[in-house]
Design a protein around this motif. Structure first.
Motif, PDB file in Angstrom:
ATOM      1  N   UNK A  45       9.319  11.502 -12.337  1.00  0.00           N
ATOM      2  CA  UNK A  45       8.580  12.517 -11.593  1.00  0.00           C
ATOM      3  C   UNK A  45       7.302  11.877 -11.065  1.00  0.00           C
ATOM      4  N   UNK A  46       7.051  12.042  -9.755  1.00  0.00           N
ATOM      5  CA  UNK A  46       5.861  11.489  -9.125  1.00  0.00           C
ATOM      6  C   UNK A  46       4.901  12.613  -8.759  1.00  0.00           C
ATOM      7  N   UNK A  47       3.613  12.359  -8.929  1.00  0.00           N
ATOM      8  CA  UNK A  47       2.627  13.350  -8.498  1.00  0.00           C
ATOM      9  C   UNK A  47       2.544  13.421  -6.975  1.00  0.00           C
ATOM     10  N   UNK A  48       3.002  12.373  -6.278  1.00  0.00           N
ATOM     11  CA  UNK A  48       3.054  12.343  -4.808  1.00  0.00           C
ATOM     12  C   UNK A  48       4.006  11.241  -4.390  1.00  0.00           C
ATOM     13  N   UNK A  49       4.702  11.423  -3.278  1.00  0.00           N
ATOM     14  CA  UNK A  49       5.599  10.381  -2.791  1.00  0.00           C
ATOM     15  C   UNK A  49       5.034   9.667  -1.568  1.00  0.00           C
ATOM     16  N   UNK A  50       3.761   9.943  -1.242  1.00  0.00           N
ATOM     17  CA  UNK A  50       3.068   9.251  -0.166  1.00  0.00           C
ATOM     18  C   UNK A  50       1.574   9.280  -0.438  1.00  0.00           C
ATOM     19  N   UNK A  51       0.871   8.376   0.208  1.00  0.00           N
ATOM     20  CA  UNK A  51      -0.579   8.298   0.049  1.00  0.00           C
ATOM     21  C   UNK A  51      -1.249   8.201   1.416  1.00  0.00           C
ATOM     22  N   UNK A  84       5.995  -0.673   8.599  1.00  0.00           N
ATOM     23  CA  UNK A  84       5.166   0.367   7.999  1.00  0.00           C
ATOM     24  C   UNK A  84       4.782  -0.024   6.575  1.00  0.00           C
ATOM     25  N   UNK A  85       3.531   0.201   6.184  1.00  0.00           N
ATOM     26  CA  UNK A  85       3.116  -0.127   4.812  1.00  0.00           C
ATOM     27  C   UNK A  85       3.766   0.809   3.800  1.00  0.00           C
ATOM     28  N   UNK A  86       4.466   0.230   2.827  1.00  0.00           N
ATOM     29  CA  UNK A  86       5.179   0.992   1.806  1.00  0.00           C
ATOM     30  C   UNK A  86       5.197   0.213   0.496  1.00  0.00           C
ATOM     31  N   UNK A  87       5.321   0.954  -0.575  1.00  0.00           N
ATOM     32  CA  UNK A  87       5.488   0.359  -1.896  1.00  0.00           C
ATOM     33  C   UNK A  87       6.887   0.728  -2.385  1.00  0.00           C
ATOM     34  N   UNK A  88       7.603  -0.246  -2.933  1.00  0.00           N
ATOM     35  CA  UNK A  88       8.976  -0.045  -3.392  1.00  0.00           C
ATOM     36  C   UNK A  88       9.047  -0.202  -4.905  1.00  0.00           C
ATOM     37  N   UNK A  89       9.758   0.747  -5.535  1.00  0.00           N
ATOM     38  CA  UNK A  89      10.056   0.635  -6.963  1.00  0.00           C
ATOM     39  C   UNK A  89      11.558   0.775  -7.175  1.00  0.00           C
ATOM     40  N   UNK A  90      12.127  -0.103  -7.994  1.00  0.00           N
ATOM     41  CA  UNK A  90      13.521  -0.008  -8.415  1.00  0.00           C
ATOM     42  C   UNK A  90      13.513   0.436  -9.869  1.00  0.00           C
ATOM     43  N   UNK A  91      14.273   1.516 -10.179  1.00  0.00           N
ATOM     44  CA  UNK A  91      14.238   2.102 -11.515  1.00  0.00           C
ATOM     45  C   UNK A  91      15.645   2.254 -12.084  1.00  0.00           C
ATOM     46  N   UNK A 136      10.326   4.903  -2.732  1.00  0.00           N
ATOM     47  CA  UNK A 136       9.431   4.338  -1.729  1.00  0.00           C
ATOM     48  C   UNK A 136       8.209   5.228  -1.583  1.00  0.00           C
ATOM     49  N   UNK A 137       7.041   4.629  -1.733  1.00  0.00           N
ATOM     50  CA  UNK A 137       5.770   5.335  -1.525  1.00  0.00           C
ATOM     51  C   UNK A 137       5.254   4.936  -0.133  1.00  0.00           C
ATOM     52  N   UNK A 138       5.236   5.877   0.799  1.00  0.00           N
ATOM     53  CA  UNK A 138       4.749   5.615   2.136  1.00  0.00           C
ATOM     54  C   UNK A 138       3.224   5.655   2.155  1.00  0.00           C
ATOM     55  N   UNK A 139       2.622   4.684   2.821  1.00  0.00           N
ATOM     56  CA  UNK A 139       1.173   4.569   2.890  1.00  0.00           C
ATOM     57  C   UNK A 139       0.723   4.843   4.330  1.00  0.00           C
ATOM     58  N   UNK A 140      -0.153   5.817   4.478  1.00  0.00           N
ATOM     59  CA  UNK A 140      -0.743   6.112   5.791  1.00  0.00           C
ATOM     60  C   UNK A 140      -2.218   5.745   5.738  1.00  0.00           C
ATOM     61  N   UNK A 141      -2.585   4.693   6.480  1.00  0.00           N
ATOM     62  CA  UNK A 141      -3.962   4.212   6.471  1.00  0.00           C
ATOM     63  C   UNK A 141      -4.701   4.752   7.691  1.00  0.00           C
TER      64      UNK A 141
END
Length: 352
Positions: A256-262, A330-337, A346-351
């Protein structure tokens, strides 16, 4: 072979499944796209002798004299891969579809190949459709992403390419890693003419799950030097398999994520950080086996990579403004679980 026998073969047998042959074809249909009138176009087919003895091609039959084929004339050793080049003279306007039959000692029935496309009277390529300039060549994309690929899959992507120079060129992709192959159609590009490069990702040749990134280089001819001017970046995301977990979903970990984008607002600063909370709501340990970034300009810090049921941790993402400006994707963070419902996060980053 006379024309009546050729027509009877096509009607009776249709397109023979290549999987039943000792002579196999990687891709039996090649779309050559658009070409100009009276400008011959060539399709390249990749074949292989998968039999237990030498293969010999007896004849290659085409439906008309407007199409010719180049292929090995001697014995082809067991297991060897080879290419067949089929050229259409493009002396008739409109759409074309040319079928080629290969007769060999590998089967009593022929293997069929098909090349298709469209011949235009006045082929004018709009440079706006090819926004990236790589030397004398222009392409419609300079970044390839093979996303959500499962082991065993072989997805493809197509790069459209135009010769913006004043001389004939022979486009090639250089420095391909073992898990990528590329087929260029046509092999020869006259000035102001366009073609395509089909890039295939062989997931069986890649062993590491998660994100793998590399660069290939588009050259106008073999032997050309590579540099950042003709670079095409490639990223692949290979996912783990959960085929053996059927019936055990209730015991699986659950992320469970508190947010899937930043959204990161620099506010005049050169770097900024934000956090996401990760919680395991499942009944077994949650493991984050890979944590990666698609672009430069990001740094991440994860409190824990293994969370017991009910446990939480923080993912801290720091963005660097100047580096992000240079990023191609696009800036993103990837996690494999090991969460079967979220093997890839994938956490999408909006700068801003």
């Amino acid at each position: 072979m006379n024309r009546s026998r050729w027509i009877i073969l096509l009607l009776v047998m249709g397109i023979l499944p290549v999987s039943a042959q000792r002579l196999t074809v990687e891709k039996a249909v090649v779309d050559c796209g658009r070409t100009a009138y009276n400008q011959p176009v060539t399709a390249v087919f990749e074949l292989r002798n998968k039999g237990l003895r030498k293969l010999r091609i007896d004849t290659v039959e085409t439906a008309c004299g407007c199409t010719g084929a180049e292929y090995p004339r001697g014995d082809i050793p067991m297991g060897e891969r080879f290419k067949m080049k089929v050229t259409y003279d493009a002396r008739q306007l409109g759409r074309f579809q040319k079928v080629i039959g290969i007769f060999s000692n590998g089967s009593k029935k022929p293997v069929f190949l098909t090349m298709k496309g469209v011949v235009l009277a006045d082929l004018k390529d709009d440079a706006a459709a090819y926004p990236f300039e790589l030397g004398d060549l222009r392409v419609d994309k300079n970044n390839l992403e093979f996303d959500d690929v499962n082991k065993g899959d072989s997805p493809e992507q197509v790069i459209r390419v135009m010769n913006a120079g004043s001389t004939v060129c022979y486009p090639n992709l250089l420095h391909l890693p073992p898990y990528l192959t590329a087929v260029v159609t046509p092999e020869r590009l006259a000035p102001n003419r366009s073609g395509s490069i089909t890039v295939r990702f062989n997931s069986k040749a890649l062993h590491d799950f998660g994100l793998t990134q590399t660069s290939v280089y588009l050259a106008k001819e073999l032997g050309e030097k590579v540099s950042s001017r003709n670079e095409i970046t490639v990223s692949t995301v290979l996912l783990p398999s959960f085929s053996g977990i059927a019936g055990m979903q209730e015991f699986a970990p659950k992320m469970l994520l508190s947010a899937d984008s930043l959204v990161i607002n620099f506010g005049g600063k050169k770097k900024r950080s934000e956090e996401i909370t990760i919680t395991n709501e499942g009944r077994t340990a949650l493991k984050i086996t890979s944590l990666q970034m698609f672009t430069s300009g990001l740094r991440v810090m994860l409190g824990k990579r293994e969370l017991q049921p009910g446990e939480s941790t923080k993912l801290r993402v720091t963005a660097f403004m100047e580096e992000l400006k240079k990023a191609r994707s696009k800036p993103r963070v990837l996690m494999i679980t090991n969460d079967p419902n979220k093997p890839k996060v994938v956490i999408n980053i909006q700068a801003q």
